[in-house]
Design a protein around this motif. Structure first.
Motif, PDB file in Angstrom:
ATOM      1  N   SER A  68      55.967 -16.135  24.729  1.00  0.00           N
ATOM      2  CA  SER A  68      55.121 -14.923  24.639  1.00  0.00           C
ATOM      3  C   SER A  68      54.025 -15.112  23.522  1.00  0.00           C
ATOM      4  O   SER A  68      54.493 -15.706  22.304  1.00  0.00           O
ATOM      5  N   ARG A  69      52.947 -14.916  23.452  1.00  0.00           N
ATOM      6  CA  ARG A  69      51.933 -15.187  22.830  1.00  0.00           C
ATOM      7  C   ARG A  69      51.410 -13.963  21.867  1.00  0.00           C
ATOM      8  O   ARG A  69      51.178 -13.963  20.589  1.00  0.00           O
ATOM      9  N   SER A  70      51.181 -12.752  22.632  1.00  0.00           N
ATOM     10  CA  SER A  70      50.666 -11.844  21.831  1.00  0.00           C
ATOM     11  C   SER A  70      51.243 -10.321  22.542  1.00  0.00           C
ATOM     12  O   SER A  70      51.544 -10.383  23.833  1.00  0.00           O
ATOM     13  N   ALA A  71      50.986  -9.042  22.029  1.00  0.00           N
ATOM     14  CA  ALA A  71      51.430  -7.826  22.547  1.00  0.00           C
ATOM     15  C   ALA A  71      50.662  -6.740  22.215  1.00  0.00           C
ATOM     16  O   ALA A  71      50.101  -6.804  20.968  1.00  0.00           O
ATOM     17  N   LEU A  72      50.660  -5.603  22.937  1.00  0.00           N
ATOM     18  CA  LEU A  72      50.239  -4.375  22.702  1.00  0.00           C
ATOM     19  C   LEU A  72      50.903  -3.358  22.741  1.00  0.00           C
ATOM     20  O   LEU A  72      51.572  -3.350  23.805  1.00  0.00           O
ATOM     21  N   LEU A  73      50.934  -2.407  21.812  1.00  0.00           N
ATOM     22  CA  LEU A  73      51.649  -1.095  22.143  1.00  0.00           C
ATOM     23  C   LEU A  73      50.563   0.046  21.969  1.00  0.00           C
ATOM     24  O   LEU A  73      50.155   0.281  21.057  1.00  0.00           O
ATOM     25  N   VAL A  74      50.213   0.447  23.409  1.00  0.00           N
ATOM     26  CA  VAL A  74      49.192   1.400  23.542  1.00  0.00           C
ATOM     27  C   VAL A  74      49.547   2.249  24.751  1.00  0.00           C
ATOM     28  O   VAL A  74      50.203   1.800  25.785  1.00  0.00           O
ATOM     29  N   ASP A  75      48.765   3.239  25.090  1.00  0.00           N
ATOM     30  CA  ASP A  75      49.062   4.389  25.890  1.00  0.00           C
ATOM     31  C   ASP A  75      48.135   3.891  27.245  1.00  0.00           C
ATOM     32  O   ASP A  75      46.968   4.272  27.047  1.00  0.00           O
ATOM     33  N   LEU A  76      48.451   3.426  28.015  1.00  0.00           N
ATOM     34  CA  LEU A  76      47.779   2.976  29.239  1.00  0.00           C
ATOM     35  C   LEU A  76      47.658   3.964  30.426  1.00  0.00           C
ATOM     36  O   LEU A  76      46.752   3.816  31.373  1.00  0.00           O
ATOM     37  N   ASP A  77      48.840   4.860  30.567  1.00  0.00           N
ATOM     38  CA  ASP A  77      48.615   5.812  31.533  1.00  0.00           C
ATOM     39  C   ASP A  77      48.510   7.188  31.280  1.00  0.00           C
ATOM     40  O   ASP A  77      48.568   8.254  31.913  1.00  0.00           O
ATOM     41  N   GLN A  78      48.021   7.394  29.922  1.00  0.00           N
ATOM     42  CA  GLN A  78      47.569   8.547  29.520  1.00  0.00           C
ATOM     43  C   GLN A  78      48.839   9.615  29.421  1.00  0.00           C
ATOM     44  O   GLN A  78      48.467  11.034  29.690  1.00  0.00           O
ATOM     45  N   ASP A  79      49.895   9.322  29.236  1.00  0.00           N
ATOM     46  CA  ASP A  79      51.141  10.257  29.193  1.00  0.00           C
ATOM     47  C   ASP A  79      51.691  10.501  27.843  1.00  0.00           C
ATOM     48  O   ASP A  79      52.589  11.106  27.868  1.00  0.00           O
ATOM     49  N   GLY A  80      50.847  10.054  26.870  1.00  0.00           N
ATOM     50  CA  GLY A  80      51.218  10.377  25.525  1.00  0.00           C
ATOM     51  C   GLY A  80      52.053   9.509  24.689  1.00  0.00           C
ATOM     52  O   GLY A  80      52.546   9.739  23.578  1.00  0.00           O
ATOM     53  N   ASP A  81      52.709   8.405  25.425  1.00  0.00           N
ATOM     54  CA  ASP A  81      53.579   7.555  24.796  1.00  0.00           C
ATOM     55  C   ASP A  81      52.935   5.990  24.718  1.00  0.00           C
ATOM     56  O   ASP A  81      51.947   5.814  25.601  1.00  0.00           O
ATOM     57  N   GLN A  82      53.742   5.163  23.805  1.00  0.00           N
ATOM     58  CA  GLN A  82      53.173   3.810  23.766  1.00  0.00           C
ATOM     59  C   GLN A  82      53.772   2.786  24.800  1.00  0.00           C
ATOM     60  O   GLN A  82      55.111   2.571  25.006  1.00  0.00           O
ATOM     61  N   ASP A  83      52.755   2.283  25.833  1.00  0.00           N
ATOM     62  CA  ASP A  83      53.318   1.361  26.903  1.00  0.00           C
ATOM     63  C   ASP A  83      53.404  -0.042  26.188  1.00  0.00           C
ATOM     64  O   ASP A  83      52.691  -0.146  25.020  1.00  0.00           O
ATOM     65  N   LEU A  84      53.661  -0.889  26.812  1.00  0.00           N
ATOM     66  CA  LEU A  84      54.036  -2.504  26.236  1.00  0.00           C
ATOM     67  C   LEU A  84      53.035  -3.312  27.070  1.00  0.00           C
ATOM     68  O   LEU A  84      53.463  -3.377  28.332  1.00  0.00           O
ATOM     69  N   THR A  85      52.341  -4.015  26.574  1.00  0.00           N
ATOM     70  CA  THR A  85      51.606  -5.190  27.385  1.00  0.00           C
ATOM     71  C   THR A  85      51.924  -6.478  26.435  1.00  0.00           C
ATOM     72  O   THR A  85      51.780  -6.568  25.468  1.00  0.00           O
TER      73      THR A  85
END
Length: 654
Positions: A358-375
């Motif tokens: 794994s090289r990098s990651a993001l914790l952001v809300d991608l589906d607009q449900d109010g929590d942090q998703d993982l990429t």
């Protein structure tokens, strides 16, 4: 009986085939060996040295430099790393000067004055210099925690002559640091002009000049003190004797002192936060040098330990948690923060302890449900996971070129959802240890100073629709980001640099020019991009490895800082007349630019101005990344630079 002859014939054919194969194998082994003996006479297995190749051969260097004896292409490392054998007299001179400067460093550590014999080895009779600690220091910053005083070094009236004068000049520094603990002294030579005095009528070999950074720091009973300056030193060279100091001029002097009671500005709390987790000691504290011996991935960047991390509140408790990417074969780790400030490894429970590189990651809300998703960017794809509250669930995998590096999230089209931009360095990477061991730029077949044959970066548009989240479309070509898009990209950052209400993109590239893609959404009503780096003065052709934005001068326009590699060896070599003598001055300047270091671009009306040297940000060592942070809460953005490559007792010139 009818089958016997055919069976015997088959055996004969099989035997003949094996003989042919054996001959071909012998040719493949013997001819390269003969060629190696021709190219490297006297090495292992040649006529001049009949020692069998399977035996360990000891080679004793003429001078014990403390380096382990290893063989490379039949030569010891000391032989390979010998500038005299390569014809680089300037680098041989650098080694001699460095040895003298190291002996000077030892004087500060010992606290003893310069002895007569030491003076004879270091300094000529007619030595001269001004004050090494200027008396005209001006306090340019003080906030109750640290005080910064500076001088250009040129207006000091003090003068020192001869060996006794040299001792007196050194005493000015030694007096400040006498009795200090954690004393660190370092010289770093970045420029050499050999025989610089010949035009002035001096004898050949006299007047060679070097420029070097000098730094000394230590902790006294009352405060922590650090001094940094640039020394321009003139050396006298006589025959085979070591060069001796003839004069010293200093410039760019800076002294930083902590206020009494604030000796420690930052405290390393890693162990107290993570130490209770078994994998902290078993995985993180072992270091990449140990895992390299077990890793099966021989690709170039897999050997650099370049995995990233991301911070976000994954369980919605109001405290930030950390996701740590890891190299192939090591499980990724997710640490949840506890109320007492410690963190607990929940990688397995949350289903993210993958073994893929794994090289990098993001914790952001991608589906607009109010929590942090993982990429997470893996080698060759990007994994997108939904946050289910107590674990992550893989929803889609987005294909990319092999050598993914960094991820950024942005709403580039102003449709209220976050899109993903993926940086890729190399394209298709072969698992080949020989290629991995080669120089990155040259090994890829690219043009070192202007490469454009790397992997393809990609923009994935988030086509979020009600009831159908996590649907992404590759919109790279559609929006115009396919232009100049194979430039070995290591980092990217989004910002509205032209203040028109949409997000623009800066991409930092290794081996050459960077990109500044201007978003034309506000102008045309459609999100498309145009590379404006060249026309706006934002190209910064170097080894871009990190990008960050801030309005550092508070003029209402966002400025950009690019992390590059500073190389003292590169500075010395590219300044020599024999460096690339047949190349154009443009190419020489581009290659020389690679050694300068970090870049700060000030956003002016109509373009960017390079203020790196006047702002004093170039020397960030081997800089991987940076960020603008207001460390002392005074309303002005400071710059934090993460750097490093090899840590060892004998670091050579890195």
């Amino acid at each position: 009986m009818q089958g016997k002859p055919a069976e015997s014939g088959g055996v004969l054919i099989w035997i003949l085939l094996m003989v042919v194969i054996a001959i071909l194998v012998a040719i493949a082994v013997i001819l390269p060996r003969m060629k190696e003996e021709e190219d490297f006479p006297g090495v292992i297995g040649s006529k001049e040295n009949s020692t069998p190749r399977t035996q360990e051969v000891e080679w004793t260097p003429p001078v014990d430099d403390g380096r382990p004896t290893r063989l490379f292409m039949g030569k010891s490392w000391a032989e390979v790393d010998d500038p005299e054998s390569d014809g680089w007299d300037s680098e041989a001179f650098h080694d001699q000067v460095t040895a003298q400067l190291k002996s000077l460093s030892k004087l500060f550590h010992s606290g003893e004055p310069l002895s007569e014999s030491e003076g004879e080895k270091l300094v000529v009779d007619g030595f001269s210099c001004g004050a090494l600690v200027p008396g005209n220091l001006e306090v340019v910053f003080s906030d109750g925690t640290v005080a910064v005083a500076r001088s250009d070094g040129g207006s000091s009236s003090a003068s020192f002559a001869g060996r006794d004068g040299f001792s007196g000049a050194l005493e000015e520094i030694a007096r400040i640091f006498r009795g200090a603990t954690d004393l660190r002294v370092k010289f770093k030579v970045f420029d050499i002009r050999e025989n610089a005095g010949e035009d002035a009528g001096e004898k050949e070999g006299q007047g060679s000049i070097t420029k070097q950074y000098f730094s000394i720091s230590g902790r006294s009973k009352k405060s922590y003190i650090e001094q940094k300056s640039t020394w321009e030193t003139r050396w006298s060279v006589s025959g085979d004797l070591a060069p001796k100091l003839a004069s010293i001029e200093i410039s760019d002097f800076e002294q930083v002192t902590t206020v009494e009671g604030n000796e420690t500005l930052f405290t390393d709390c890693t162990t107290s936060v993570l130490g209770k987790n078994a994998d902290f000691e078993e995985q993180f504290l072992r270091g990449m040098s140990e895992w390299f011996e077990r890793a099966q991935d021989a690709r170039y960047f897999a050997l650099l330990g370049a995995a990233g991390l991301s911070v976000g509140d994954v369980n919605g408790d109001g405290m930030d948690d950390v996701f740590s990417c890891q190299e192939g074969g090591l499980p990724n780790r997710l640490f949840l923060q506890n109320p007492d400030g410690t963190a607990t490894d929940v990688s397995k429970e949350w289903g993210v302890d993958w073994l893929e590189a794994s090289r990098s990651a993001l914790l952001v809300d991608l589906d607009q449900d109010g929590d942090q998703d993982l990429t997470v960017a893996l080698l060759g794809n990007v994994v997108v996971c939904e946050n289910l509250g107590d674990r992550f669930s893989v929803k889609t995998v987005l294909p990319t070129d092999d050598d993914t590096m960094t991820l950024t999230a942005v709403d580039f089209d102003n449709d209220a959802d976050l899109d993903l931009y993926v940086c890729v360095d190399y394209g298709k990477m072969q698992v080949d240890s020989a290629r991995a061991a080669s120089l990155a730029g040259g090994g890829s077949g690219g043009v070192y100073h202007d490469a454009n044959n790397g992997g393809r970066n990609c923009l994935y548009r988030n086509d979020l629709e009600k009831g159908e989240p996590f649907r992404f479309t590759d919109a790279t070509d559609e929006v115009g980001l396919d232009k100049n898009n194979r430039r070995y990209s290591l980092a990217a950052s989004w910002e509205d640099f032209d203040n028109d209400g949409d997000q623009d993109l800066y991409v930092g590239n290794d081996f050459g020019r960077n990109n500044l893609y201007q978003n034309l959404l506000a102008e045309t009503g459609r999100a498309t991009f145009q590379d404006m780096a060249a026309t706006t003065g934002a190209e910064d052709s170097a080894s871009g490895m990190g990008v960050s934005w801030a309005d550092f001068d508070r003029d209402g326009r966002m400025d950009v800082h690019v992390s590059n590699m500073f190389s003292s060896a590169g500075g010395r070599i590219t300044g020599q007349k024999k460096f690339k003598p047949d190349a154009s001055e443009e190419v020489r300047n581009r290659l020389r630019r690679f050694a300068r270091g970090n870049t700060l671009l000030s956003n002016q009306e109509g373009g960017f101005s390079d203020v790196s040297e006047t702002a004093g940000v170039t020397m960030g060592r081997w800089a991987w990344g940076s960020n603008f942070v207001d460390l002392n809460n005074d309303g002005w953005k400071d710059i934090v630079v993460g750097n490093g490559y090899i840590t060892a007792e004998d670091t050579g010139d890195l």
